[in-house]
Design an enzyme around this catalytic site. Structure first.
Site, PDB file in Angstrom:
ATOM      1  N   CYS A 123       0.859  -1.178   0.000  1.00 28.12           N
ATOM      2  CA  CYS A 123       0.000   0.000   0.000  1.00 28.12           C
ATOM      3  C   CYS A 123       0.899   1.231   0.000  1.00 28.12           C
ATOM      4  O   CYS A 123       1.891   1.275   0.737  1.00 28.12           O
ATOM      5  CB  CYS A 123      -0.877  -0.007   1.255  1.00 28.12           C
ATOM      6  SG  CYS A 123      -1.926   1.446   1.426  1.00 28.12           S
ATOM      7  N   HIS A 151      -8.955  -3.552  -2.417  1.00 27.87           N
ATOM      8  CA  HIS A 151      -8.084  -2.734  -1.576  1.00 27.87           C
ATOM      9  C   HIS A 151      -8.568  -1.279  -1.556  1.00 27.87           C
ATOM     10  O   HIS A 151      -8.643  -0.653  -0.490  1.00 27.87           O
ATOM     11  CB  HIS A 151      -6.655  -2.835  -2.136  1.00 27.87           C
ATOM     12  CG  HIS A 151      -5.617  -2.086  -1.376  1.00 27.87           C
ATOM     13  ND1 HIS A 151      -4.646  -2.712  -0.619  1.00 27.87           N
ATOM     14  CD2 HIS A 151      -5.375  -0.756  -1.256  1.00 27.87           C
ATOM     15  CE1 HIS A 151      -3.860  -1.791  -0.069  1.00 27.87           C
ATOM     16  NE2 HIS A 151      -4.269  -0.598  -0.439  1.00 27.87           N
ATOM     17  N   GLU A 152      -8.912  -0.749  -2.728  1.00 22.79           N
ATOM     18  CA  GLU A 152      -9.294   0.675  -2.806  1.00 22.79           C
ATOM     19  C   GLU A 152     -10.673   0.928  -2.193  1.00 22.79           C
ATOM     20  O   GLU A 152     -10.879   1.949  -1.526  1.00 22.79           O
ATOM     21  CB  GLU A 152      -9.255   1.172  -4.255  1.00 22.79           C
ATOM     22  CG  GLU A 152      -7.930   0.977  -4.991  1.00 22.79           C
ATOM     23  CD  GLU A 152      -6.713   1.469  -4.243  1.00 22.79           C
ATOM     24  OE1 GLU A 152      -6.844   2.327  -3.351  1.00 22.79           O
ATOM     25  OE2 GLU A 152      -5.614   0.973  -4.536  1.00 22.79           O
ATOM     26  N   HIS A 170     -10.222   1.140   1.377  1.00 26.49           N
ATOM     27  CA  HIS A 170      -9.714   2.469   1.764  1.00 26.49           C
ATOM     28  C   HIS A 170     -10.863   3.451   1.969  1.00 26.49           C
ATOM     29  O   HIS A 170     -10.875   4.236   2.913  1.00 26.49           O
ATOM     30  CB  HIS A 170      -8.809   3.045   0.671  1.00 26.49           C
ATOM     31  CG  HIS A 170      -7.342   2.774   0.858  1.00 26.49           C
ATOM     32  ND1 HIS A 170      -6.651   3.148   1.989  1.00 26.49           N
ATOM     33  CD2 HIS A 170      -6.431   2.187   0.045  1.00 26.49           C
ATOM     34  CE1 HIS A 170      -5.376   2.797   1.859  1.00 26.49           C
ATOM     35  NE2 HIS A 170      -5.210   2.209   0.694  1.00 26.49           N
TER      36      HIS A 170
HETATM   37 ZN    ZN Z   1      -3.539   1.323  -0.136  1.00 29.83          ZN
END
Ligand code: ZN
Length: 182
Positions: free
Chosen positions: A89, A131-132, A135
């Site tokens: 990341c 993953h995004e 976030h």
């Molecule tokens: Zn990340």
């Protein structure tokens, strides 16, 4: 180019859920451009708006030579099949840990002009989308690690040279990302 500083782990903006975009205006188009420029400069596979300190539900990706973005993303389908592999990341410079993700996802949302968009991703693109979107919900990849890996991750973070730096003063990471950082 409008490369922005990338916020590092420890910055509170990374653990807040981002707000939905309601206005598809010039400001949004500038945000998408800043995200894209910052991601390409890093370089990274993906970047969420929260990582440049903007708490809006927008992310960009750069996978298999395709650069794109998604506004107000919702993952509507997760495959049963999973994938294993190292994940990093850009908010954790230089670190990567084995992270299990779904092998395939279908995400829907909008482009910067407000048109509906659906992205079907497998392998790295699926990993990036998960993953995004995490976030944008204030969830970080270390939250997805198994307990042993998470312990190792927290130790590595404490030992990292960037750990504990005052977040707004930190510029983009000079560390190589190995193409794994999202
Ligand atoms: Zn990340």
């Amino acid at each position: 180019m409008a490369v922005q500083p990338i916020r590092l782990f420890g910055d509170p903006v990374l653990t807040l859920a981002a707000e939905p975009v309601t206005t598809f205006d010039k400001e949004l188009r500038v945000l998408v451009k800043d995200l894209t420029d910052t991601m390409v400069d890093a370089p990274g596979v993906g970047l969420a708006a929260t990582q440049i300190g903007v708490s809006l539900r927008v992310f960009t990706y750069d996978v298999d030579e395709t650069i794109g973005h998604l506004v107000n993303p919702v993952i509507g389908l997760f495959s049963e099949e999973e994938q294993d592999g190292e994940e990093g990341c850009l908010s954790f410079p230089g670190l990567a840990f084995p992270t299990t993700r779904r092998q395939r996802v279908v995400a829907s949302g909008f482009n910067m002009h407000g048109d509906p968009v659906t992205i079907e991703g497998s392998a790295l693109l699926a990993r990036c989308i998960q993953h995004e979107v995490d976030h944008l919900d204030g969830i970080l990849f270390i939250d997805r690690l198994d307990p042993d890996q998470r312990k190792a991750a927290m130790r590595a973070i404490r030992e990292a040279e960037w750990s504990g730096l005052t977040p707004p003063a930190v510029r983009s990471s000079p560390h190589a990302t190995g193409g794994l950082a999202v």
